[in-house]
Design a protein around this motif. Structure first.
Motif, mmCIF file in Angstrom:
data_model
loop_
_atom_site.group_PDB
_atom_site.id
_atom_site.type_symbol
_atom_site.label_atom_id
_atom_site.label_comp_id
_atom_site.label_asym_id
_atom_site.label_seq_id
_atom_site.Cartn_x
_atom_site.Cartn_y
_atom_site.Cartn_z
ATOM 1 N N SER A 61 -0.974 54.967 33.024
ATOM 2 C CA SER A 61 -0.396 55.197 31.776
ATOM 3 C C SER A 61 -1.341 55.236 30.597
ATOM 4 N N GLU A 62 -2.190 54.176 30.789
ATOM 5 C CA GLU A 62 -2.963 53.819 29.628
ATOM 6 C C GLU A 62 -3.949 54.647 29.100
ATOM 7 N N ILE A 63 -4.418 55.297 30.394
ATOM 8 C CA ILE A 63 -5.533 56.464 30.386
ATOM 9 C C ILE A 63 -4.765 57.776 29.831
ATOM 10 N N LEU A 64 -3.666 57.991 30.416
ATOM 11 C CA LEU A 64 -3.109 59.154 29.801
ATOM 12 C C LEU A 64 -2.634 59.062 28.246
ATOM 13 N N SER A 65 -2.296 57.850 28.134
ATOM 14 C CA SER A 65 -1.612 57.871 26.591
ATOM 15 C C SER A 65 -3.019 57.833 25.605
ATOM 16 N N ASN A 66 -4.186 56.991 26.011
ATOM 17 C CA ASN A 66 -5.375 57.165 25.094
ATOM 18 C C ASN A 66 -5.975 58.486 25.218
ATOM 19 N N MET A 67 -5.941 59.291 26.177
ATOM 20 C CA MET A 67 -6.366 60.622 26.193
ATOM 21 C C MET A 67 -5.558 61.565 25.321
HETATM 22 C C1 NAG Z 1 -7.093 52.616 25.332
HETATM 23 O O1 NAG Z 1 -7.149 52.463 23.877
HETATM 24 C C2 NAG Z 1 -6.909 51.032 23.511
HETATM 25 C C3 NAG Z 1 -7.074 51.158 21.916
HETATM 26 O O2 NAG Z 1 -8.437 51.806 21.525
HETATM 27 C C4 NAG Z 1 -8.263 50.464 23.959
HETATM 28 O O3 NAG Z 1 -8.179 48.962 23.626
HETATM 29 C C5 NAG Z 1 -8.039 50.338 25.486
HETATM 30 O O4 NAG Z 1 -9.475 49.647 26.096
HETATM 31 C C6 NAG Z 1 -8.330 51.863 25.972
HETATM 32 N N1 NAG Z 1 -8.087 51.690 27.528
HETATM 33 C C7 NAG Z 1 -8.524 52.529 28.422
HETATM 34 C C8 NAG Z 1 -7.987 52.448 29.559
HETATM 35 O O5 NAG Z 1 -9.293 53.327 27.963
#
Ligand code: NAG
Ligand code: NAG
Ligand code: NAG
Length: 505
Positions: free
Chosen positions: A291-297
């Motif tokens: 989820s975090e990767i999807l969300s960040n991308m």
């Molecule tokens: C997602 O973005 C956050 C905020 O910029 C960062 O702290 C985090 O490490 C990122 N996570 C991944 C999995 O890239």
């Protein structure tokens, strides 16, 4: 109404205008297929075809036939099989091992999320009882722990590197063949999602762009319009390219946006659900990207102005993406971004309404409804399958933009078939519609394959309707009665025009 329209068109005729007598035939805008894998479809046209195979011995016979013409050590590729057609039993390497002693074999399941390797292929790629399942995938095994030959989702990555790459000329040939077939079906524009399985090398999509699409464009071999989506992890590359060239590389090639995967597929029991599969009580499906990767991308792609599309099939995967989209909007602010969900197949209560409220495009494939009906009732149970599957009418009722596609080669490219299916919703061997209240009218279904599909990829200024100022892509149908067409949804393609020039037949 019809006469007024004819009159207006006639007013526009100059002495260079070619007039056609269509004998009263129905004309519609060129169809837009919102979700294809064009080169892959073209490549499959030259391979073992297992679509529609409904018996084990037929499956084996087809492999036997293609081995006969294959050089020793060369890969036998192809697929399109659907185990639900022969009762559900999954195929095994042992079905084909004795007829393929010298050739590695890899046959993908129709949904592309699973494939069957024979023992030569397993050995070549070093997959044994000792190989661990990679994250997001499964090496299917016997009770003794021996691989059966089936690899699902990311487990395919263990084998795919051993398959020799398609040559440039094979890929170019694939584009030309696939485009001709598209025109035959009345399709003048496709949205191409490139190589379609999660874990496919992103580089391939870019190589297809430069080796195949740019080549075809430069050598005037493009015959349909394509809107290209690229793997989301390469969003910055696409962003730079659009900065340099703009979205329209030419009148044939548009740079679309980026795509990532939330889950797998229903056919491979890897679509992500809140409730487990009825036939596998511990399996809820797979989330194939964190989820975090999807969300960040998504956040980064959206910030750079790119359009984002996400593959989501199961109810939980759809909610996951709706949540991500909601939070990206709240961070990046309101704009006309037309976030898309590809497939949008099964919904928890309330999800259809969220598409409308959040302005999310539902890019759906009516023909999957025919392929999935029996397995959905088996895998989700009748109750869930009847409540949550392919909710097209509910999506429209919520004011969501509904765009139709085929997912070719997963299903055949056939907009008239998909329009009819959305109107009737009657799977093979069923007497009644699957969720009758979700049937669409002809008008709604037609829009989903034309103007809404154009809006769904930001091409509605150029395409999707027969309007002054737009490119003259249109299709002549076999029927001369709009009323019959609206009642039965059946017609065939008589001719396809692109930019006002006849392209088929
Ligand atoms: C997602 O973005 C956050 C905020 O910029 C960062 O702290 C985090 O490490 C990122 N996570 C991944 C999995 O890239
Ligand atoms: C119509 O055709 C004539 C003679 O062929 C030509 O001189 C004229 O420019 C044309 N008019 C238009 C509007 O194309
Ligand atoms: C794996 O297969 C090999 C060869 O067939 C066998 O000797 C070994 O016991 C197997 N190991 C496991 C963990 O099943």
């Amino acid at each position: 109404m019809k006469h007024v329209f004819v009159f207006v068109i006639q007013e526009l005729a100059g002495n260079g205008t070619e007039e056609l007598d269509l004998g009263g035939k129905v004309v519609v805008p060129g169809f837009i297929d919102s979700h294809v894998h064009l080169l892959y479809a073209g490549l499959q046209m030259a391979r073992v075809k297992l679509q529609g195979v409904n018996r084990k011995d037929e499956f084996v016979r087809k492999i036997k036939e293609s081995v006969r013409y294959a050089k020793e050590d060369s890969w036998i590729l192809g697929g399109g099989w659907n185990n639900d057609l022969w009762g559900g039993e999954l195929p095994l390497a042992s079905w084909i091992d004795d007829i393929t002693p010298y050739n590695p074999v890899w046959l993908y399941r129709m949904d592309g999320h699973m494939g069957l390797a024979n023992s030569v292929a397993l050995k070549l790629s070093g997959i044994s009882n000792l190989t661990k399942d990679p994250e997001g995938g499964t090496i299917v095994r016997t009770v003794d722990g021996e691989p059966t030959g089936l690899l699902t989702d990311s487990a395919r990555k263990l084998l795919l590197p051993y398959i020799p790459e398609d040559t440039v000329s094979e890929r170019r040939e694939a584009l030309l063949k696939a485009s001709s077939l598209a025109l035959m079906r009345g399709v003048t524009t496709v949205v191409d999602f490139g190589r379609y399985y999660p874990g496919a090398s992103a580089e391939l999509s870019w190589k297809d762009f430069s080796d195949v699409y740019q080549w075809a464009d430069a050598s005037e071999k493009m015959i349909i319009r394509v809107c290209l989506f690229f793997p989301m992890e390469t969003w910055s590359r696409l962003h730079e390219l659009i900065e340099e060239k703009g979205r329209a590389v030419s009148q044939w090639i548009y740079l679309g946006g980026v795509k990532a995967f939330a889950d797998g597929s229903l056919g491979s029991n890897s679509a992500l659900f809140y409730e487990p599969y009825a036939n596998e009580p511990h399996n809820y499906g797979l989330q194939v990207t964190e989820s975090e990767i999807l969300s960040n991308m998504t956040m980064a792609s959206d910030k750079s102005g790119l359009q984002v599309a996400m593959h989501a099939i199961g109810d939980k995967a759809n909610d996951l993406i709706l949540d991500i989209y909601e939070s990206v909007v709240s961070t990046n602010g309101i704009r006309d971004r037309r976030f898309r969900i590809e497939h949008a197949q099964h919904f928890a209560p309330g999800a259809a309404a969220r598409f409308g409220r959040q302005g999310i495009v539902a890019s759906v494939q009516p023909l999957h409804l025919l392929d999935d009906a029996d397995s959905a009732t088996k895998k989700l149970g009748m109750d869930r399958a009847q409540k949550e599957s392919f909710l097209f009418r509910s999506l429209l009722a919520s004011n969501a933009l509904l765009a139709f596609g085929s997912d070719w080669p997963v299903a055949d490219i056939n907009p008239l078939g998909s329009i009819r299916t959305a109107m009737k919703r009657i799977p093979p061997a069923w007497d009644d519609a699957w969720i009758p209240s979700e049937c669409l009218t002809l008008n709604d279904a037609l829009k989903a394959h034309t103007i809404s599909a154009a809006s769904a990829c930001f091409l509605d200024n150029d395409l999707g309707s027969l309007s002054p100022g737009k490119l003259a892509d249109f299709v002549i149908l076999s029927t001369d009665s709009w009323d019959d067409f609206a009642a039965e949804g059946s017609a065939s393609i008589e001719a396809t025009y692109v930019s006002g020039v006849r392209a088929y037949p």
